[in-house]
Write a protein that holds these residues in place. Structure first.
Motif, PDB file in Angstrom:
ATOM      1  N   GLU A 111      -2.773   6.279  -8.667  1.00 18.53           N
ATOM      2  CA  GLU A 111      -1.883   7.087  -9.505  1.00 18.53           C
ATOM      3  C   GLU A 111      -0.928   7.934  -8.640  1.00 18.53           C
ATOM      4  N   LEU A 112      -1.515   8.597  -7.657  1.00 20.68           N
ATOM      5  CA  LEU A 112      -0.726   9.482  -6.793  1.00 20.68           C
ATOM      6  C   LEU A 112       0.360   8.702  -6.049  1.00 20.68           C
ATOM      7  N   LEU A 113      -0.039   7.503  -5.547  1.00 21.63           N
ATOM      8  CA  LEU A 113       0.909   6.720  -4.766  1.00 21.63           C
ATOM      9  C   LEU A 113       2.052   6.216  -5.632  1.00 21.63           C
ATOM     10  N   ARG A 114       1.702   5.803  -6.840  1.00 17.00           N
ATOM     11  CA  ARG A 114       2.739   5.314  -7.749  1.00 17.00           C
ATOM     12  C   ARG A 114       3.753   6.439  -8.020  1.00 17.00           C
ATOM     13  N   ALA A 115       3.202   7.631  -8.232  1.00  9.65           N
ATOM     14  CA  ALA A 115       4.087   8.780  -8.500  1.00  9.65           C
ATOM     15  C   ALA A 115       4.970   9.071  -7.283  1.00  9.65           C
ATOM     16  N   ALA A 116       4.339   8.985  -6.078  1.00  9.95           N
ATOM     17  CA  ALA A 116       5.091   9.301  -4.853  1.00  9.95           C
ATOM     18  C   ALA A 116       6.200   8.278  -4.619  1.00  9.95           C
ATOM     19  N   ARG A 117       5.895   6.993  -4.924  1.00  8.88           N
ATOM     20  CA  ARG A 117       6.895   5.947  -4.692  1.00  8.88           C
ATOM     21  C   ARG A 117       8.061   6.085  -5.652  1.00  8.88           C
ATOM     22  N   SER A 118       7.766   6.540  -6.863  1.00  6.57           N
ATOM     23  CA  SER A 118       8.816   6.546  -7.879  1.00  6.57           C
ATOM     24  C   SER A 118       9.645   7.830  -7.863  1.00  6.57           C
ATOM     25  N   THR A 119       9.288   8.784  -6.971  1.00  4.22           N
ATOM     26  CA  THR A 119      10.107  10.015  -6.969  1.00  4.22           C
ATOM     27  C   THR A 119      11.517   9.675  -6.484  1.00  4.22           C
ATOM     28  N   PRO A 120      12.487  10.250  -7.125  1.00  5.69           N
ATOM     29  CA  PRO A 120      13.871   9.930  -6.775  1.00  5.69           C
ATOM     30  C   PRO A 120      14.231  10.408  -5.372  1.00  5.69           C
ATOM     31  N   ALA A 137       4.014   1.245   9.765  1.00  2.00           N
ATOM     32  CA  ALA A 137       4.021   1.152   8.308  1.00  2.00           C
ATOM     33  C   ALA A 137       5.464   1.207   7.814  1.00  2.00           C
ATOM     34  N   GLY A 138       5.781   0.374   6.844  1.00  2.00           N
ATOM     35  CA  GLY A 138       7.126   0.408   6.286  1.00  2.00           C
ATOM     36  C   GLY A 138       7.108   1.011   4.896  1.00  2.00           C
ATOM     37  N   ASP A 139       5.909   1.085   4.338  1.00  2.00           N
ATOM     38  CA  ASP A 139       5.770   1.506   2.950  1.00  2.00           C
ATOM     39  C   ASP A 139       4.399   2.145   2.804  1.00  2.00           C
ATOM     40  N   LEU A 140       4.223   2.973   1.778  1.00  2.00           N
ATOM     41  CA  LEU A 140       2.904   3.568   1.558  1.00  2.00           C
ATOM     42  C   LEU A 140       2.021   2.577   0.809  1.00  2.00           C
ATOM     43  N   GLU A 141       1.317   1.719   1.548  1.00  2.00           N
ATOM     44  CA  GLU A 141       0.411   0.784   0.865  1.00  2.00           C
ATOM     45  C   GLU A 141      -0.936   1.447   0.665  1.00  2.00           C
ATOM     46  N   GLU A 142      -1.581   1.052  -0.417  1.00  2.00           N
ATOM     47  CA  GLU A 142      -2.802   1.764  -0.787  1.00  2.00           C
ATOM     48  C   GLU A 142      -3.880   1.663   0.292  1.00  2.00           C
ATOM     49  N   ASP A 143      -4.061   0.461   0.847  1.00  2.00           N
ATOM     50  CA  ASP A 143      -5.109   0.284   1.872  1.00  2.00           C
ATOM     51  C   ASP A 143      -4.843   1.127   3.106  1.00  2.00           C
ATOM     52  N   LEU A 144      -3.586   1.102   3.467  1.00  2.00           N
ATOM     53  CA  LEU A 144      -3.198   1.866   4.655  1.00  2.00           C
ATOM     54  C   LEU A 144      -3.441   3.359   4.448  1.00  2.00           C
ATOM     55  N   VAL A 145      -3.038   3.837   3.292  1.00  2.00           N
ATOM     56  CA  VAL A 145      -3.225   5.255   2.986  1.00  2.00           C
ATOM     57  C   VAL A 145      -4.706   5.594   2.976  1.00  2.00           C
ATOM     58  N   ARG A 146      -5.489   4.710   2.347  1.00  2.00           N
ATOM     59  CA  ARG A 146      -6.929   4.946   2.244  1.00  2.00           C
ATOM     60  C   ARG A 146      -7.549   5.082   3.633  1.00  2.00           C
ATOM     61  N   SER A 147      -7.107   4.219   4.565  1.00  2.00           N
ATOM     62  CA  SER A 147      -7.733   4.248   5.891  1.00  2.00           C
ATOM     63  C   SER A 147      -7.198   5.393   6.753  1.00  2.00           C
ATOM     64  N   THR A 148      -6.054   5.963   6.400  1.00  2.00           N
ATOM     65  CA  THR A 148      -5.541   7.066   7.225  1.00  2.00           C
ATOM     66  C   THR A 148      -5.661   8.417   6.534  1.00  2.00           C
ATOM     67  N   LEU A 149      -6.343   8.427   5.404  1.00  2.00           N
ATOM     68  CA  LEU A 149      -6.431   9.653   4.619  1.00  2.00           C
ATOM     69  C   LEU A 149      -7.131  10.774   5.391  1.00  2.00           C
TER      70      LEU A 149
END
Lengths: 314, 464
Positions: free
Chosen positions: A305-314, A274-286
């Motif tokens: 919502e959670l992923l968007r927040a996690a991606r945008s953290t500085p 994985a290079g990025d937190l993609e929603e599908d990937l996260v869903r399947s490895t949750l």
């Protein structure tokens, strides 16, 4: 254990460095606890949610000092026969059977009962000597030449009686065996007790210990832990996944993901390239992070919502 | 520095942390090992040795910040503040000017000369904060500021502090200047006000530190003796906290059961039978297990208007004790009875109590309520069951159905009746208390938290 034998523990900074070299990243508070435990010869009672590295702390300590780790897993019904020592009942019986014949030779020529008993007395308590003693973890820890790390795991699972049993051992590092006497530790071991807080530990036991509460780590600390344990993972991904786990802990979950779960997840993401937190990937490895179906559903409902927040953290 | 540690431990005790003398020694050893140089380290170390749970640790850290903010100030480096750097020499010249102005006037006013000779005014003029805070610390010790308990004492202690600092010389100088209508009056007054403000601040800080714990103890004391139905609504939060605290205390006292002989008797038969395999030698021993008694508690609460307030606290108490009393079933009744255990499983305690009140409140009928109870739970009552009934036994003249109470009495291990009315009123008017009492092992008056605590303490003692 004496300071001159273990320069690894002479200051808080050295403990931190030593732990870090072994891949155990800890807060200053944990290092302070280890330092004090060593200097003041006090046991440490480690509490905290499951998976924050309570047991790992004792293991790392043993590794750092290269002394044996002796572990006693507590459970309901644990008693002194399994924790302290036991007489080798079988061996005792076998020896009496074998020695039966010798008895005749021994008592040959003795006149009357009194004299026979007198002769037998000359042999002392051969059947209750150290040769017939089976040391269990607590006694074993006392017998080590160079000292040891004694880990009494999940002490809250044991019974109250067992706690009182520990009191003598933890304050004086000695064990009383009625048939032999008091066995004192050659070198007092360093003791860690862990508890998951399934019940309250008695005050008497708590009073003898340093009380270390390990909470979930801060974002920075957890990132350093991931870096040291899963070094191959990409820096941005590491940052994102730690932020995501932290936001999961904010949710109302049955079991919040601990450090061990974060590490498992980081390894899984690495395996899946994985290079990025993609929603599908996260869903399947949750399910690596969350261990209850309810929790998974709870997290999935707000995943975007959670992923968007996690991606945008500085 | 040792006195700082003991002072800190005193403070912790007033915030309800139990610190034994042995732990005080531990804390001293910790402080000596770590040294006083590193504040964060000392903080961690004391938390490790004195706190016994995450909750206590939070209290301890808060106290540490409050307490050592004050005590370490005098100990810290000579330049404790960062602001001298931010505002460099600029305020200094006018102060020197002030000093020279005052010195010149001292010839004219002897009182002013005296005041200038005191170290206090010198410190004020030099703006020497380190010296001043040391002097304040000494004055606080001399005036016994640590004993402040009530907010009404603030003025008194401020006065004493000022006297101990030697402020009277300054005051006399001000009076002299005032009488002469000197232009320097405003200048000197400025310094005096500045001093007063600092003293007042330190008194205020000390009050918050000392009085908070003591006042809470005082309030707790009062609250635990007030009749439960007269507690004012605004104290409800405190009372709830108090109930939890009592419950924690009881739980701690009773969670350590007396030692149960776990192995019990030798099971001779089994040991012999298993010995056959080893040619009759009893190689392994087998023991009869002692069956552990699991206590069960059934609580019946009258939730009609007159008793509802009490029922709330009994339930709050019982459910705060979940750790020690694993099997509590609760029932609420007034005109009829129903089980409310599941309400407590689904909702937090306060909410559940409200729901129970709302569902079963009304005019009291003990007869039909007991009938309902018999139908619901009579078959579950056995020799390990304790039945607690909370009610005033005022049946509005209806049939008391004493025979049901008697069958409960015969089956249960123990029947307790808690009555909020005073013993003298039992049996008067429509009260059936005396008759019900005949079918109870124990009946007690219970109308404040203290009595409630005592009764539950007894109850727990009987359980094992």
């Amino acid at each position: 254990m004496h300071t001159q034998d273990f320069p690894q523990l002479e200051s808080i900074e050295r403990i931190e460095q030593g732990f870090e070299a072994l891949g155990y990243i800890c807060s200053t508070k944990i290092a302070t606890a280890v330092f004090l435990a060593f200097q003041l010869r006090k046991p440490v009672l480690v509490e905290g949610p499951p998976g924050v590295g309570k047991t790992e702390l004792a293991k790392t300590c043993a590794e750092l000092l290269s002394v044996p780790l002796i572990r006693l897993q507590c459970y309901e019904g644990l008693d002194e026969a399994k924790a302290l020592y036991e007489w080798k009942y079988g061996k005792q019986l076998l020896y009496t059977q074998v020695l039966k014949e010798k008895l005749g030779d021994l008592l040959h020529g003795a006149r009357g009962l009194a004299e026979s008993v007198e002769r037998l007395h000359q042999f002392g308590d051969i059947f209750f000597s150290e040769d017939f003693l089976e040391p269990r973890p607590l006694l074993k820890a006392m017998q080590q030449e160079r000292g040891a790390i004694l880990l009494i795991d999940e002490v809250d699972k044991s019974d109250y009686e067992f706690e009182s049993l520990l009191l003598e051992i933890l304050s004086d590092y000695q064990i009383s065996i009625p048939e032999i006497g008091t066995v004192k530790a050659r070198v007092s071991p360093m003791v860690f007790l862990t508890s998951n807080n399934s019940r309250d530990i008695s005050d008497a036991l708590k009073r003898r210990c340093l009380h270390l509460y390990i909470p979930f780590p801060t974002v920075e600390l957890e990132e350093r832990i991931v870096l040291s344990r899963v070094p191959d993972i990409d820096a941005t991904l590491r940052h994102q996944l730690v932020a995501f786990v932290h936001s999961l802990r904010e949710l109302d979950l049955k079991k919040a993901p601990a450090i061990s779960e974060t590490l498992d997840w980081a390894r899984s993401l690495l395996l899946l390239h994985a290079g990025d937190l993609e929603e599908d990937l996260v869903r399947s490895t949750l399910n690596v992070l969350l261990k209850f179906e309810d929790d998974v559903q709870n997290a999935e409902s707000g995943l975007g919502e959670l992923l968007r927040a996690a991606r945008s953290t500085p | 520095m040792q006195s700082a540690i003991t002072g800190f431990i005193q403070l912790l005790r007033s915030h309800e942390l139990r610190v034994s003398p042995a732990e005080t020694l531990d804390a001293m050893a910790v402080a000596t090992t770590l040294g006083y140089g590193d504040r964060a380290r000392l903080r961690d170390g004391l938390a490790l040795s004195l706190a016994k749970s995450a909750r206590e640790e939070a209290i301890l850290l808060r106290c540490f910040d409050q307490y050592f903010d004050k005590t370490l100030a005098g100990q810290a480096d000579p330049a404790p503040e960062a602001d001298p750097a931010a505002a460099p020499e600029s305020p200094a010249p006018p102060q020197e000017e002030d000093a020279t102005l005052l010195q010149e006037a001292a010839g004219e006013f002897p009182e002013l000369g005296e005041a200038l000779a005191t170290p206090l005014l010198q410190q004020l003029l030099d703006n020497d904060r380190t010296e001043l805070s040391l002097a304040m610390g000494q004055a606080a010790a001399a005036s016994g500021l640590g004993n402040i308990r009530m907010f009404t004492q603030k003025g008194q202690y401020t006065r004493r502090m000022l006297d101990a600092l030697g402020e009277d010389a300054l005051r006399r100088a001000i009076i002299a200047l005032e009488q002469a209508d000197s232009p320097l009056l405003e200048l000197l007054k400025g310094y005096s006000d500045n001093l007063r403000e600092q003293v007042r601040d330190s008194v205020e800080r000390e009050y918050l530190l000392q009085a908070e714990g003591h006042n809470r103890q005082f309030l707790d004391d009062i609250l635990s003796r007030t009749r439960l139905n007269q507690l004012e609504q605004r104290y409800m939060d405190e009372v709830r906290e108090l109930v939890r605290k009592m419950a924690r205390k009881l739980a701690a006292r009773h969670s350590r059961k007396p030692k149960v002989q776990k192995r019990g008797q030798l099971d001779m038969g089994r040991t012999l039978r298993r010995g056959i395999a080893t040619d009759g030698v009893m190689f392994n021993t087998y023991w009869r297990k002692v069956r552990r008694d699991k206590p069960q508690i059934l609580a019946l609460c009258d939730v009609s208007g007159s008793v509802a307030a009490y029922a709330k606290f009994l339930l709050l108490f019982l459910y705060s004790l979940q750790d020690v009393l694993p099997r509590v079933r609760s029932f609420a009744f007034s005109s009829h009875l129903g089980e409310i255990s599941e309400l407590f499983r689904e909702h937090p305690v306060e909410k559940a109590i409200e729901l129970a009140n709302w569902r079963y409140g009304g005019a009291t009928d003990y007869g039909s309520s007991l009938e309902d109870f018999a139908e619901l739970a009579l078959n579950d009552i056995n020799s390990s069951t304790t039945v607690i009934i909370l009610g005033d036994a005022r049946n509005n003249g209806g049939d008391p159905r004493l025979e049901i109470m008697q069958s409960v009495y015969q089956r249960a291990r123990r029947v307790l009746w808690l009555n909020p009315e005073s013993r003298r009123a039992w049996g008067s008017g429509d009260s059936e208390m005396l008759r019900y009492q005949s079918a109870c092992h124990f009946a007690a008056e219970c109308n404040n938290l203290q009595q409630l605590e005592r009764i539950i303490d007894q109850l727990l003692r009987l359980n094992h």
